[in-house]
Design a protein around this motif. Structure first.
Motif: not given
Length: 466
Positions: A394-399, A415-425, A429-430, A452-457
């Motif tokens: 969605e708009r504003g979210w940075i994967p 066959d599996g999962w993808l894990m990530s943290i998305a940060t709001h621009a 929020r994260a 909390r927001r998590v900086p894109a890393g």
């Protein structure tokens, strides 16, 4: 080339881009329990997701996104619940002002920021950076101290070691701005450093990543090099593009030495991250990675805080790196290369069981920091058919980087999962996002609201079990 120190790209608030927006650091360490889950976390996912990144201390400007102090963010999953979130700085001597080069000119390999990736190795959790030793962490993310294979490792260790899925041994390297510029290492699965040899490269290249096949190691000797003038005149990363440095890819037998390396000339470009490599049915080396030409490298490097041609006024690229493939024929020395796709992406990953083996799928992210007119997507590439599938956030979210975690009793490569943290621009929020790796275009399986927001890393890891 003009090597004067340019001003790094500024955000709308007048801050360097690497200190603002979704890259901006957080000021403290927190922890929260029993996090809110939307959707359903797969019950089989019991363990710890960790993601490392640059997070300068309050009031500090390290001069480049790559040189901020490391901070690890963790989410503990169990029984379909998100048990806790916590973040901790990796507490290395640089927090007290230690420098990699001592006043007497000797090297202090414990003085790094440990900000790039996470490795689960020999029962340890290691935070890595490419210009120093790794730092061991507890499962609660407290810092234990530097890890040097029982005193055997005397030089820096890459942030991108490769683990052989069959044997568990790891292959890695360290690069330096002083000879030897490159040293290759092999360690057993239980922490014994068994092989270390220097390798000859043209000069002090910034070798961020490399690749491995079932029988070979692949070296990326690319034209981004250390510049002493920059080192003397600015903070941050004293590396720049050099048109005078010959781009080439090296192939050597695993466990080999400098005499065994065979070099292939390739088109000028730079690779921060490889996807994978393998030997095809004809014995050729096939390598996938994210390729930057000079304009796209300079554009990104300037935004991260580095010196670049583009920053001095030359036209800037509108795209970032693209998924690219090199085929190296060991029989006749021929090289073929070209893009797999034209979408600007970064952080390519594959199923860990396919490392060094033939693979079909590569996962990556496309976001607005990489390409101004791009979307915010996690992308799945089929390198056999050329098809791609993407989940548009969605708009504003940075994967961020989406790591692959195989399903229990998996029956296929995807066959599996993808894990990530998305940060709001724009907002504080994260989210921690779990997606179905077989089709990431579908709605996420589960989304965990982080406190909390998590900086894109940079890079993350999944550590299964207690």
């Amino acid at each position: 080339m003009d090597t004067k120190s340019p001003q790094a790209a500024l955000s709308a608030q007048g801050q360097p881009a690497y200190l603002s927006g979704f890259l901006g650091p957080v000021p403290d360490e927190i922890e929260r329990f029993e996090l809110t889950v939307e959707g359903a976390l797969p019950p089989e996912l019991s363990g710890l997701y960790l993601r490392n990144g640059s997070n300068p201390m309050p009031g500090q400007d390290p001069g480049h996104n790559f040189t901020g102090q490391g901070m690890v963010h963790g989410i503990r999953l169990e029984g379909g619940r998100a048990i806790w979130y916590r973040n901790r700085w990796v507490k290395t001597p640089t927090m007290q002002g230690a420098r990699a080069v001592r006043p007497d000119g000797t090297r202090d390999v414990t003085a790094g920021v440990a900000n790039t990736s996470i490795l689960h190795y020999d029962g340890r959790i290691l935070a890595l950076v490419e210009n120093a030793l790794p730092y061991e962490l507890t499962r609660e993310l407290d810092t234990v101290g530097p890890y040097d294979f029982g005193g055997a490792l005397k030089s820096p260790m890459t942030a991108h070691p490769k683990t052989d899925p069959a044997t568990g041994e790891i292959h890695f390297f360290g690069y330096d701005f002083r000879p030897p510029f490159l040293v290759y290492h092999v360690a057993t699965r239980d922490g014994v450093l068994k092989h270390s040899v220097p390798l000859a490269v043209t000069g002090p290249t910034m070798m961020h990543d490399f690749a491995m096949t079932a029988r070979h190691v692949i070296w990326l000797d690319m034209p981004v090099v250390f510049d002493m003038q920059l080192a003397m005149g600015r903070r941050g990363m004293p590396y720049r593009w050099s048109d005078d440095y010959p781009p080439r890819i090296g192939v050597m037998p695993r466990g080999g030495s400098n005499a065994d390396v065979r070099w292939f000339a390739v088109k000028p470009g730079y690779v921060f991250h490889v996807g994978n490599a393998h030997e095809d049915a004809q014995g050729r080396i096939v390598l996938d990675g994210v390729y930057y030409d000079r304009a796209s490298f300079d554009r990104l490097w300037n935004r991260l805080g580095g010196a670049s041609v583009a920053a001095t006024g030359e036209p800037q690229a509108t795209k970032g790196g693209v998924l690219y493939q090199w085929t190296l024929d060991l029989a006749n020395g021929a090289v073929s290369e070209g893009p797999i796709d034209d979408l600007s992406v970064e952080f390519p990953v594959v199923n860990g069981e396919r490392v060094g083996r033939d693979h079909r799928y590569v996962y990556a992210v496309n976001n607005s920091f990489i390409e101004d007119r791009g979307g915010m997507n996690v992308v799945k590439f089929d390198v056999k058919t050329g098809e791609r599938r993407a989940h548009a956030f969605e708009r504003g979210w940075i994967p961020g980087e989406a790591i692959f975690v195989a399903a229990k009793n998996a029956t296929s490569e995807d066959d599996g999962w993808l894990m990530s943290i998305a940060t709001h621009a724009l907002e504080d929020r994260a989210q921690f996002v779990v997606q179905d790796a077989s089709d990431p275009a579908l709605k996420p399986v589960a989304t965990v609201t982080l406190p909390r927001r998590v900086p894109a890393g940079f890079h993350g890891a999944w550590i299964a079990g207690d």
